[in-house]
Design a protein around this motif. Structure first.
Motif, short mmCIF file in Angstrom:
data_model
loop_
_atom_site.label_atom_id
_atom_site.label_comp_id
_atom_site.label_asym_id
_atom_site.label_seq_id
_atom_site.Cartn_x
_atom_site.Cartn_y
_atom_site.Cartn_z
N GLY A 69 4.70 8.55 12.50
CA GLY A 69 4.00 7.65 12.93
C GLY A 69 4.09 6.55 13.50
N THR A 70 4.01 4.75 13.39
CA THR A 70 4.51 3.46 14.20
C THR A 70 5.11 2.94 12.29
OG1 THR A 70 3.26 4.06 15.77
CG2 THR A 70 4.19 1.77 14.89
N LEU A 71 6.62 1.89 12.25
CA LEU A 71 6.38 1.17 11.52
C LEU A 71 6.75 -0.46 12.65
CD1 LEU A 71 7.97 0.54 9.11
CD2 LEU A 71 10.34 0.97 9.44
N GLY A 84 -1.27 5.97 14.89
CA GLY A 84 -0.68 6.61 13.14
C GLY A 84 -0.08 7.71 12.51
N PRO A 85 0.10 7.33 11.66
CA PRO A 85 0.05 6.40 10.52
C PRO A 85 0.51 4.79 10.80
CG PRO A 85 1.19 8.01 9.45
CD PRO A 85 0.89 8.73 10.57
N VAL A 86 0.27 4.06 10.42
CA VAL A 86 0.39 3.03 10.74
C VAL A 86 1.67 2.41 8.90
CG1 VAL A 86 1.21 0.41 11.53
CG2 VAL A 86 -0.51 1.95 12.90
N THR A 87 2.52 1.66 9.53
CA THR A 87 3.61 0.77 7.87
C THR A 87 3.91 -0.30 8.59
OG1 THR A 87 3.73 3.25 6.89
CG2 THR A 87 5.07 0.91 6.05
N VAL A 88 3.57 -1.31 7.66
CA VAL A 88 3.62 -2.29 7.85
C VAL A 88 4.57 -3.01 6.83
CG1 VAL A 88 3.03 -4.69 8.88
CG2 VAL A 88 1.81 -2.84 9.47
N LEU A 89 5.85 -3.57 7.24
CA LEU A 89 6.83 -4.91 6.39
C LEU A 89 6.60 -5.45 6.56
CD1 LEU A 89 10.25 -2.48 7.13
CD2 LEU A 89 8.15 -1.85 5.66
N THR A 90 6.66 -6.28 5.24
CA THR A 90 5.73 -8.04 5.25
C THR A 90 6.19 -8.50 4.41
OG1 THR A 90 2.93 -8.63 5.53
CG2 THR A 90 2.66 -6.49 4.58
N SER A 91 5.44 -9.22 4.68
CA SER A 91 5.59 -10.43 3.23
C SER A 91 4.59 -10.91 2.82
CB SER A 91 6.72 -12.01 3.64
OG SER A 91 5.84 -12.99 4.21
N ASP A 92 3.49 -10.72 2.87
CA ASP A 92 2.83 -10.39 2.42
C ASP A 92 0.64 -9.14 2.73
OD1 ASP A 92 0.35 -11.43 1.02
OD2 ASP A 92 0.17 -14.17 1.66
N PRO A 93 1.25 -8.52 2.29
CA PRO A 93 0.52 -7.87 2.55
C PRO A 93 -0.62 -7.24 2.63
CG PRO A 93 2.56 -6.47 0.43
CD PRO A 93 2.30 -8.03 0.56
N SER A 94 -1.63 -8.86 1.08
CA SER A 94 -2.27 -8.67 0.65
C SER A 94 -3.31 -9.64 2.29
CB SER A 94 -3.16 -9.71 -0.64
OG SER A 94 -2.48 -11.25 -0.33
N ASP A 95 -2.33 -10.76 2.86
CA ASP A 95 -3.10 -10.40 4.91
C ASP A 95 -3.84 -10.25 5.42
OD1 ASP A 95 -2.76 -13.32 3.53
OD2 ASP A 95 -1.12 -13.66 5.14
N LEU A 96 -2.92 -8.06 5.34
CA LEU A 96 -2.74 -8.11 5.93
C LEU A 96 -4.25 -6.47 5.73
CD1 LEU A 96 0.75 -6.90 7.32
CD2 LEU A 96 -1.22 -7.99 9.02
N ILE A 97 -3.80 -6.33 4.21
CA ILE A 97 -5.08 -5.65 4.31
C ILE A 97 -6.51 -6.58 3.26
CG2 ILE A 97 -6.31 -5.16 1.55
CD1 ILE A 97 -3.35 -4.68 0.48
N ALA A 98 -6.49 -7.76 3.78
CA ALA A 98 -7.65 -8.39 4.48
C ALA A 98 -8.07 -8.31 5.91
CB ALA A 98 -6.97 -9.71 3.74
N LEU A 99 -7.23 -8.13 6.63
CA LEU A 99 -7.17 -7.79 8.12
C LEU A 99 -8.20 -6.76 8.19
CD1 LEU A 99 -4.86 -10.65 9.12
CD2 LEU A 99 -7.70 -10.74 9.61
N CYS A 100 -7.25 -5.66 7.56
CA CYS A 100 -7.24 -4.42 8.24
C CYS A 100 -8.07 -2.89 6.79
CB CYS A 100 -5.82 -3.62 8.32
SG CYS A 100 -4.59 -4.40 10.07
#
Length: 137
Positions: free
Chosen positions: A10-12, A112-128
């Protein structure tokens, strides 16, 4: 030895922290990038993230080298509209979450599937929600 992260085809996606840590050759992010390469995953970031990652102490040659290995997706009108929809649906304000929303819209447009490397997973979970996997780095 640190356990190997599972990377599905998928996509990183790299957010600001993921990109900054790639520039610094952080071990965890470097391992994710190597696995993505081995699995022929596309590695992307948003052009909005480029603005967010730059600061006076960033190693510009290292940033340029890292970006030569990442697909930088533009913030098109369609991505901007999708980001606005994500903000509205999540009840968030663009003033604080604009760049996260643009990255999220970019990620959701990727294969997809898409995996995002992030400092704040909660922000991306709130959006997606569960439409992508957010991994804290």
């Amino acid at each position: 030895m640190t356990p190997r992260p599972a990377t599905p085809a998928g996509t990183l996606v790299l957010d600001c922290e993921g990109l900054a840590k790639a520039v610094l050759r952080d071990r965890t992010v470097t391992r994710w990038l190597a696995l993505a390469s081995a699995d022929d995953m596309q590695v992307i970031t948003s052009s909005a993230t480029l603005v967010e990652v730059v600061h006076p102490e960033i190693n510009m040659p290292a940033l340029k080298w890292t970006l030569s290995r990442v697909v930088v997706q533009p913030v098109t009108q369609a991505i901007a509209h999708r980001a606005g929809d994500l903000l509205r649906d999540a009840g968030l304000h663009g003033h604080k979450y604009a760049i996260d929303a643009m990255l999220a819209a970019t990620a959701l447009a990727a294969p997809g599937p898409v995996t995002v490397l992030t400092s704040d997973p909660s922000d991306l979970i709130a959006l997606c929600g569960k439409r992508l996997t957010a991994v804290k780095v």
